[in-house]
Design a protein around this motif. Sequence first.
Motif, PDB file in Angstrom:
ATOM      1  N   GLN A  23      67.077  23.021  -1.282  1.00  0.00           N
ATOM      2  CA  GLN A  23      66.800  24.416  -0.935  1.00  0.00           C
ATOM      3  C   GLN A  23      67.847  25.006   0.012  1.00  0.00           C
ATOM      4  O   GLN A  23      67.683  26.142   0.483  1.00  0.00           O
ATOM      5  N   ARG A  24      68.903  24.276   0.284  1.00  0.00           N
ATOM      6  CA  ARG A  24      69.940  24.751   1.209  1.00  0.00           C
ATOM      7  C   ARG A  24      70.947  25.654   0.494  1.00  0.00           C
ATOM      8  O   ARG A  24      71.043  25.656  -0.734  1.00  0.00           O
ATOM      9  N   ASP A  25      71.714  26.389   1.282  1.00  0.00           N
ATOM     10  CA  ASP A  25      72.742  27.289   0.770  1.00  0.00           C
ATOM     11  C   ASP A  25      73.841  26.477   0.077  1.00  0.00           C
ATOM     12  O   ASP A  25      74.539  25.686   0.720  1.00  0.00           O
ATOM     13  N   ARG A  26      74.019  26.687  -1.227  1.00  0.00           N
ATOM     14  CA  ARG A  26      74.976  25.895  -1.997  1.00  0.00           C
ATOM     15  C   ARG A  26      76.421  26.144  -1.565  1.00  0.00           C
ATOM     16  O   ARG A  26      77.297  25.290  -1.760  1.00  0.00           O
ATOM     17  N   ASP A  27      76.681  27.326  -1.002  1.00  0.00           N
ATOM     18  CA  ASP A  27      78.045  27.633  -0.560  1.00  0.00           C
ATOM     19  C   ASP A  27      78.403  26.915   0.739  1.00  0.00           C
ATOM     20  O   ASP A  27      79.582  26.696   1.032  1.00  0.00           O
ATOM     21  N   ILE A  28      77.371  26.582   1.536  1.00  0.00           N
ATOM     22  CA  ILE A  28      77.599  25.935   2.832  1.00  0.00           C
ATOM     23  C   ILE A  28      77.563  24.415   2.725  1.00  0.00           C
ATOM     24  O   ILE A  28      78.224  23.713   3.496  1.00  0.00           O
ATOM     25  N   LEU A  29      76.833  23.885   1.745  1.00  0.00           N
ATOM     26  CA  LEU A  29      76.667  22.432   1.651  1.00  0.00           C
ATOM     27  C   LEU A  29      77.995  21.665   1.579  1.00  0.00           C
ATOM     28  O   LEU A  29      78.099  20.578   2.171  1.00  0.00           O
ATOM     29  N   PRO A  30      79.034  22.160   0.878  1.00  0.00           N
ATOM     30  CA  PRO A  30      80.300  21.420   0.892  1.00  0.00           C
ATOM     31  C   PRO A  30      80.848  21.207   2.308  1.00  0.00           C
ATOM     32  O   PRO A  30      81.494  20.185   2.579  1.00  0.00           O
ATOM     33  N   GLY A 237      73.370  18.146  10.444  1.00  0.00           N
ATOM     34  CA  GLY A 237      72.153  17.992   9.660  1.00  0.00           C
ATOM     35  C   GLY A 237      71.536  19.300   9.222  1.00  0.00           C
ATOM     36  O   GLY A 237      70.918  19.388   8.158  1.00  0.00           O
ATOM     37  N   SER A 238      71.710  20.353  10.019  1.00  0.00           N
ATOM     38  CA  SER A 238      71.080  21.645   9.720  1.00  0.00           C
ATOM     39  C   SER A 238      71.949  22.557   8.869  1.00  0.00           C
ATOM     40  O   SER A 238      71.515  23.647   8.483  1.00  0.00           O
ATOM     41  N   LEU A 239      73.176  22.153   8.561  1.00  0.00           N
ATOM     42  CA  LEU A 239      74.047  23.010   7.764  1.00  0.00           C
ATOM     43  C   LEU A 239      73.425  23.290   6.396  1.00  0.00           C
ATOM     44  O   LEU A 239      72.887  22.403   5.744  1.00  0.00           O
ATOM     45  N   ALA A 401      80.894   9.142  -4.008  1.00  0.00           N
ATOM     46  CA  ALA A 401      80.195  10.116  -4.858  1.00  0.00           C
ATOM     47  C   ALA A 401      80.673  11.539  -4.627  1.00  0.00           C
ATOM     48  O   ALA A 401      80.550  12.391  -5.521  1.00  0.00           O
ATOM     49  N   THR A 402      81.226  11.807  -3.449  1.00  0.00           N
ATOM     50  CA  THR A 402      81.604  13.189  -3.108  1.00  0.00           C
ATOM     51  C   THR A 402      83.110  13.371  -2.988  1.00  0.00           C
ATOM     52  O   THR A 402      83.569  14.424  -2.511  1.00  0.00           O
ATOM     53  N   GLN A 403      83.889  12.414  -3.419  1.00  0.00           N
ATOM     54  CA  GLN A 403      85.332  12.467  -3.196  1.00  0.00           C
ATOM     55  C   GLN A 403      85.995  13.627  -3.941  1.00  0.00           C
ATOM     56  O   GLN A 403      87.068  14.109  -3.549  1.00  0.00           O
ATOM     57  N   ASP A 404      85.340  14.135  -5.006  1.00  0.00           N
ATOM     58  CA  ASP A 404      85.937  15.225  -5.775  1.00  0.00           C
ATOM     59  C   ASP A 404      85.386  16.606  -5.393  1.00  0.00           C
ATOM     60  O   ASP A 404      85.752  17.603  -6.007  1.00  0.00           O
ATOM     61  N   LEU A 405      84.492  16.636  -4.388  1.00  0.00           N
ATOM     62  CA  LEU A 405      83.917  17.931  -3.983  1.00  0.00           C
ATOM     63  C   LEU A 405      84.918  18.749  -3.171  1.00  0.00           C
ATOM     64  O   LEU A 405      85.734  18.204  -2.447  1.00  0.00           O
TER      65      LEU A 405
END
Length: 405
Positions: A23-30, A237-239, A401-405
């Motif tokens: 439910q978090r902001d997809r633009d901020i999660l990276p 954690g809150s990002l 798992a996130t190396q290409d993000l």
Amino acid sequence: MKNSLFNQNDRDIYQLIQAFDNQRDRDILPRKYAKMRKNAFAFFRGTCHLFYRDLPVDSILNLAPVTWICGDLHLENFGAYKGDDRQIYFGINDFDEGVLAPCAWDIARLLTSIFLAVDSLLFTQSDAHTLAQIYLNSYTKALNAGRIREIVEDNARGMVADLLEDLHRRKRSAFLDERTELVDEHRQLKFDGEKIMEISKDRDRQVRQAISNWAKTQVNPDFFDVLDVGFRVAGTGSLGLDRYLILVAGKGSPDRNYLLDFKQQSISSLQPYLTIVQPEWENQATRVMRVQSLVRSAPPALLAAIEFNGGSYLLRELQPTQDKIELKPGKISLAELAQLIDTMGEVTAFAHLHGSGKSGAAIAQALIDFGGNVDWQQEVIIYANNYASQVQIDYQYFCQATQDL
């Protein structure tokens, strides 16, 4: 104690993290995941939910007295803050996960953070064991004394004393200059696209209206006249949660304006793993605000819970006196870190004692007796050390798992 370590084939760490952040902001999660890739300690700070998911149900830690806990206690969740009595304190400064739970949960998470942080600070695992024992000794000694005292400039030691003294001398104008700029003798936020970002006109209007409506219930509503609003990017954690930086008139422009943090509050990540009945909070922001009032003699200044945008938000002053001691390699000696952790042990005990006997928490005598019992102490160190090893494994899988993000 049952071993909590998991076969990595039994779970997909990245999938668990994605599900939690759904439910978090997809633009901020990276940005959050980039921070978490920095090192295992940063990963740990961003995955509080995994820590409690992994805590064994038959752990001796679950038998500890129940009190009001931080829930996400680690080395970087301590700092200085100005209370509503305008005194400057050093203490726990993040209660987003705060709940009624066994006091040993806070201890185990803090000790795990020690075992993880020493690597990034260029200390050894032997040093970590020493530091963990210092924290436990300080915590139990303070519990056994059964007395509560706040850490302030007059009784602080070492780096904490230096921090509080330095913050006491800081000027509001200098603090404002870091985040705002003067335009025609009036301040406006500095939008840097990183920590402070521009928002849409509609959202700007909505935030202003929410603050205005709440301000009408206050003694001095003009204090909260909104001058500018930006999206705030902060924490780990809150990002991904909704968060704003608000510049208000305060006591007058340009150098007596105030900055407010306005942050969405979600359900505590501990909630799915709690067997202890919690109070029926009006909303999550009220929970966070109330837990702070239960464990502190003086809650932070300008603290309020406000309904906004279909959720609950915590409003608080972003203070020039709210700061942390930098834990950076080469910037802190082992002796300085030991003294700092000794103070953290005291602070944790004072918080637990302060919350004792309130709203379902165990009485102070139960905590005092717990502090005098040595049976659990070696167990919690072993658990924290073992779990730190599991975090290191999880961190490596997360990075892959996130190396290409």
